[in-house]
Design a protein around this motif. Structure first.
Motif, PDB file in Angstrom:
ATOM      1  N   SER A  35       0.986  -1.288  -0.108  1.00 50.83           N
ATOM      2  CA  SER A  35      -0.072   0.195  -0.014  1.00 50.83           C
ATOM      3  C   SER A  35       1.044   1.597  -0.174  1.00 50.83           C
ATOM      4  O   SER A  35       1.916   1.188   0.712  1.00 50.83           O
ATOM      5  CB  SER A  35      -0.931   0.010   1.265  1.00 50.83           C
ATOM      6  N   ILE A  36       0.410   2.311  -0.729  1.00 50.41           N
ATOM      7  CA  ILE A  36       1.093   3.566  -0.835  1.00 50.41           C
ATOM      8  C   ILE A  36       0.448   4.446  -0.054  1.00 50.41           C
ATOM      9  O   ILE A  36      -0.817   4.806  -0.473  1.00 50.41           O
ATOM     10  CB  ILE A  36       1.446   4.086  -2.295  1.00 50.41           C
ATOM     11  N   MET A 203      -0.143  -6.770  -5.886  1.00 47.42           N
ATOM     12  CA  MET A 203      -1.033  -5.581  -5.755  1.00 47.42           C
ATOM     13  C   MET A 203      -0.470  -4.407  -5.293  1.00 47.42           C
ATOM     14  O   MET A 203       0.484  -4.557  -4.226  1.00 47.42           O
ATOM     15  CB  MET A 203      -2.142  -5.773  -5.168  1.00 47.42           C
ATOM     16  N   LEU A 204      -0.687  -3.282  -6.039  1.00 47.66           N
ATOM     17  CA  LEU A 204      -0.034  -2.023  -5.416  1.00 47.66           C
ATOM     18  C   LEU A 204      -1.408  -1.162  -5.003  1.00 47.66           C
ATOM     19  O   LEU A 204      -2.207  -0.770  -6.206  1.00 47.66           O
ATOM     20  CB  LEU A 204       0.807  -1.281  -6.456  1.00 47.66           C
ATOM     21  N   VAL A 205      -1.534  -0.694  -3.929  1.00 48.47           N
ATOM     22  CA  VAL A 205      -2.690  -0.147  -3.751  1.00 48.47           C
ATOM     23  C   VAL A 205      -2.377   1.471  -3.048  1.00 48.47           C
ATOM     24  O   VAL A 205      -1.755   1.693  -2.093  1.00 48.47           O
ATOM     25  CB  VAL A 205      -3.623  -0.388  -2.540  1.00 48.47           C
ATOM     26  N   VAL A 206      -2.925   2.297  -3.868  1.00 46.64           N
ATOM     27  CA  VAL A 206      -2.909   3.765  -3.129  1.00 46.64           C
ATOM     28  C   VAL A 206      -4.189   3.960  -2.392  1.00 46.64           C
ATOM     29  O   VAL A 206      -5.153   3.624  -3.040  1.00 46.64           O
ATOM     30  CB  VAL A 206      -2.794   4.838  -4.498  1.00 46.64           C
ATOM     31  N   THR A 207      -4.141   4.222  -1.110  1.00 43.57           N
ATOM     32  CA  THR A 207      -5.498   4.280  -0.570  1.00 43.57           C
ATOM     33  C   THR A 207      -5.471   5.232   0.724  1.00 43.57           C
ATOM     34  O   THR A 207      -4.405   5.762   1.216  1.00 43.57           O
ATOM     35  CB  THR A 207      -5.920   2.993  -0.024  1.00 43.57           C
ATOM     36  N   ILE A 220       4.176  -1.216   3.659  1.00 38.18           N
ATOM     37  CA  ILE A 220       3.480  -0.050   3.484  1.00 38.18           C
ATOM     38  C   ILE A 220       4.656   0.993   3.184  1.00 38.18           C
ATOM     39  O   ILE A 220       5.695   0.921   3.578  1.00 38.18           O
ATOM     40  CB  ILE A 220       2.799   0.647   4.733  1.00 38.18           C
ATOM     41  N   VAL A 221       4.346   1.637   1.864  1.00 42.42           N
ATOM     42  CA  VAL A 221       5.345   2.701   1.216  1.00 42.42           C
ATOM     43  C   VAL A 221       4.669   3.997   1.959  1.00 42.42           C
ATOM     44  O   VAL A 221       3.600   4.387   1.627  1.00 42.42           O
ATOM     45  CB  VAL A 221       5.447   2.749  -0.044  1.00 42.42           C
ATOM     46  N   ALA A 225       5.911  14.605  -0.725  1.00 48.69           N
ATOM     47  CA  ALA A 225       6.627  15.470  -1.827  1.00 48.69           C
ATOM     48  C   ALA A 225       7.430  14.609  -2.808  1.00 48.69           C
ATOM     49  O   ALA A 225       8.471  15.201  -3.143  1.00 48.69           O
ATOM     50  CB  ALA A 225       7.538  16.207  -0.960  1.00 48.69           C
ATOM     51  N   GLY A 226       6.814  13.727  -3.319  1.00 49.06           N
ATOM     52  CA  GLY A 226       7.275  13.049  -4.583  1.00 49.06           C
ATOM     53  C   GLY A 226       8.613  12.102  -4.063  1.00 49.06           C
ATOM     54  O   GLY A 226       9.089  11.407  -4.885  1.00 49.06           O
ATOM     55  N   ARG A 227       8.785  11.991  -3.078  1.00 45.85           N
ATOM     56  CA  ARG A 227       9.870  10.841  -2.558  1.00 45.85           C
ATOM     57  C   ARG A 227       9.199   9.724  -1.652  1.00 45.85           C
ATOM     58  O   ARG A 227       8.285   9.847  -1.028  1.00 45.85           O
ATOM     59  CB  ARG A 227      10.993  11.714  -1.622  1.00 45.85           C
ATOM     60  N   ILE A 228       9.854   8.749  -1.831  1.00 46.99           N
ATOM     61  CA  ILE A 228       9.590   7.683  -0.755  1.00 46.99           C
ATOM     62  C   ILE A 228      10.276   7.907   0.484  1.00 46.99           C
ATOM     63  O   ILE A 228      11.520   8.113   0.443  1.00 46.99           O
ATOM     64  CB  ILE A 228       9.966   6.220  -1.287  1.00 46.99           C
ATOM     65  N   VAL A 229       9.417   8.112   1.738  1.00 48.15           N
ATOM     66  CA  VAL A 229      10.045   8.592   2.902  1.00 48.15           C
ATOM     67  C   VAL A 229      10.555   7.241   3.545  1.00 48.15           C
ATOM     68  O   VAL A 229      11.597   7.186   4.258  1.00 48.15           O
ATOM     69  CB  VAL A 229       9.202   9.349   3.613  1.00 48.15           C
TER      70      VAL A 229
END
Lengths: 254, 280
Positions: A35-36, A203-207, A220-221, A225-229
């Motif tokens: 999940s993102i 699966m990749l889930v934006v939620t 979990i990702v 601001a456009g970066r993976i923290v």
């Protein structure tokens, strides 16, 4: 150890002069559910849309099931693949949208069989049989002949999931699949996604559904601001984040 | 002050009085009313009505095809087709239809022969008055239909296009299977209006002597001076034809808004009709 199903490496994406994705690195193993999460505008959806080339990207690479998506290196130069090739690559990558995006002039079944018949060249009766299976899987066996306007939001989204599955994708991308739904419909869509996760679909889930993400995700990702923290198992990311921004985000939400 | 009920009674009374007055004026005018039925179904008039109808249907059909093509060019991502389509629309929508009709009819004046090198034909041979009328009406209609269809295309939700592309449908297939059928459904009401407009616009071709309804009426009245009577005969035919067109429009709109529910797949055979095949 087999190669990851999705390998994203050094991905950079600009809208004009604004950089919206910075050096994204992410591997997703076969059968893994990732999940993102992150605040709006953090680039979550854009990242998802790069994977099936609804957005182009300026540098870096995305490899799905061993195939480089969208671009090819020839003689040290990066060139976009021909459109037919990109269309073919998209067949393996199912996508579910926030706003369902069902074809409004086609019935639920019409939506489902369109691409298998047209793009994969399946025989129509075979596609319909498969469509029936998928519809009963998402709990809508009796609504095969209903047009989208006669379906509730939750039902439309479940048809959209069945439509994506009809192409027998290797990977499923969910772009905020429940954000446009009323609270009662959220559960029915999530339970379909949960079921898919249980079947081993990658699966990749934006939620924004934190409870769901915690329960269903292997990892979990967290993006900002456009970066993976930060990347990690749900328990760790949500309960004891290492990064201050992650901590800040979850303290507001949970 | 009058109550609402009294106001509406007064309104009805005024309408009735108005209609009666108009009837009175026309009834006492020096028309030979009894001549009208004699000419209503005269062979020349019937033939004229047929030409008007054929011209309308053909010009509309060609106009719709041209319109779809130029609308596609207009919304294309490529610059050249965009500009070409914009230029076409500007030209053929901007010049009065009457001027266009006379232009095509007189093409032979500055272009005596049409063709390439050894293969060419005399312009006057191909460009009869009917052909000139058909070309003028179709090209003019095409420009209007292009704008109407473009509006329909732009009204289609981008999300459906993305969904189709994400499923692996090519750009062309997405347009043909997803965008166009819905766009064409959407432009049915506007196209109905164009059809009715076209029925009447065909009367303009009387200036180049196509044997349409108005021309035929004119032929007759220049011989017998029953000018008003024959114009009324023509008017009756135009009204009948537009009534027919309105009826057609009504049923088309009904068909488009009321989808044939539950036809798909129950038998495993039936297919949802796609608007494009039926309209074009």
């Amino acid at each position: 150890m087999t190669a990851p199903m999705i390998q994203i490496h050094g991905l950079n994406k600009f809208f004009g002069t604004v950089q919206v994705l910075h050096d994204i690195d992410l591997d997703v193993a076969s059968g893994e559910v990732v999940s993102i999460l992150g605040p709006s505008g953090s680039g979550k959806s854009t990242l998802l849309r790069c994977i099936n080339l609804l957005e182009t990207f300026e540098s870096g690479s995305i490899v799905v099931d061993g195939k480089a998506i969208g671009y090819r290196q020839t003689e040290g130069k990066r060139r976009p693949l021909p459109e037919e090739e990109i269309d073919r690559q998209r067949m393996d990558i199912g996508m579910v949208f926030q706003r369902f995006n069902l074809f409004s002039h086609k019935t639920a079944m019409g939506n489902i069989i369109e691409a298998p018949v047209l793009v994969r060249g399946e025989r129509k009766d075979a596609a319909i049989a498969h469509g029936r299976e998928l519809l009963s899987k998402v709990g809508l066996a009796e609504r095969a002949n209903a047009y989208p306007e006669h379906l509730s939001g939750g039902q439309q989204q479940r048809v959209a999931i069945a439509r994506a599955l009809a192409m027998r994708p290797k990977v499923m991308l969910f772009d905020e699949p429940t954000s446009a739904l009323d609270p009662e419909s959220v559960g029915e869509v999530l339970s379909v996604i949960r079921q898919l996760a249980g079947e081993g679909m990658t699966m990749l889930v934006v939620t924004h559904e934190m409870g769901f993400a915690r329960e269903v995700s292997d990892r979990i990702v967290f993006m900002d601001a456009g970066r993976i923290v930060e990347i990690g198992p749900p328990g760790q990311i949500m309960a004891s984040p290492r990064n201050a921004r992650t901590r800040n985000f979850f303290s507001k939400i949970l | 002050m009058l109550s609402t009920g009294q106001k509406s009674h007064l309104f009805v009374a005024l309408c009735v009085a108005g209609v009666a007055a108009v009837f009175y004026i026309f009834a006492t005018a020096s028309f030979s009313w009894n001549e009208i039925p004699k000419y209503l179904f005269a062979p020349q008039i019937i033939a004229g009505a047929r030409v008007t109808l054929v011209l309308t249907v053909l010009s509309m059909a060609i106009g719709i095809v041209i319109g779809v093509i130029f609308a596609m060019m207009r919304v294309s991502a490529l610059r050249v087709p965009q500009v070409v389509a914009a230029g076409y629309i500007w030209l053929f929508r901007g010049i009065p239809l009457l001027v266009q009709i006379i232009f095509w009819f007189n093409l032979a004046l500055f272009m005596p022969r049409i063709g390439f090198g050894a293969y060419s034909v005399s312009t006057n041979e191909v460009m009869g008055s009917f052909t000139a009328a058909l070309i003028a009406l179709s090209l003019n209609e095409g420009a209007y239909m292009a704008e109407i269809v473009r509006g329909g295309i732009l009204a289609i939700d981008r999300g459906q296009v993305e969904a189709a592309r994400a499923l692996g449908l090519s750009r062309g297939r997405t347009f043909r299977r997803i965008v166009l059928p819905q766009a064409l459904r959407m432009v049915i009401p506007a196209t109905g209006n164009q059809l009715i407009g076209m029925l009447k616009a065909t009367s303009l071709v009387s200036v180049i002597g196509v044997h349409d309804l108005l021309t035929q009426a004119q032929f007759i009245y220049t011989a017998n001076y029953l000018i008003m009577e024959l114009l009324i005969v023509a008017a009756i035919w135009y009204l009948a034809l537009t009534a027919l067109a309105s009826l057609l429009q009504h049923f088309l709109e009904k068909w488009a808004s009321h989808r044939p529910s539950d036809r798909h797949v129950v038998s495993g055979k039936a297919q949802v009709p796609s608007g494009s095949e039926q309209l074009v």
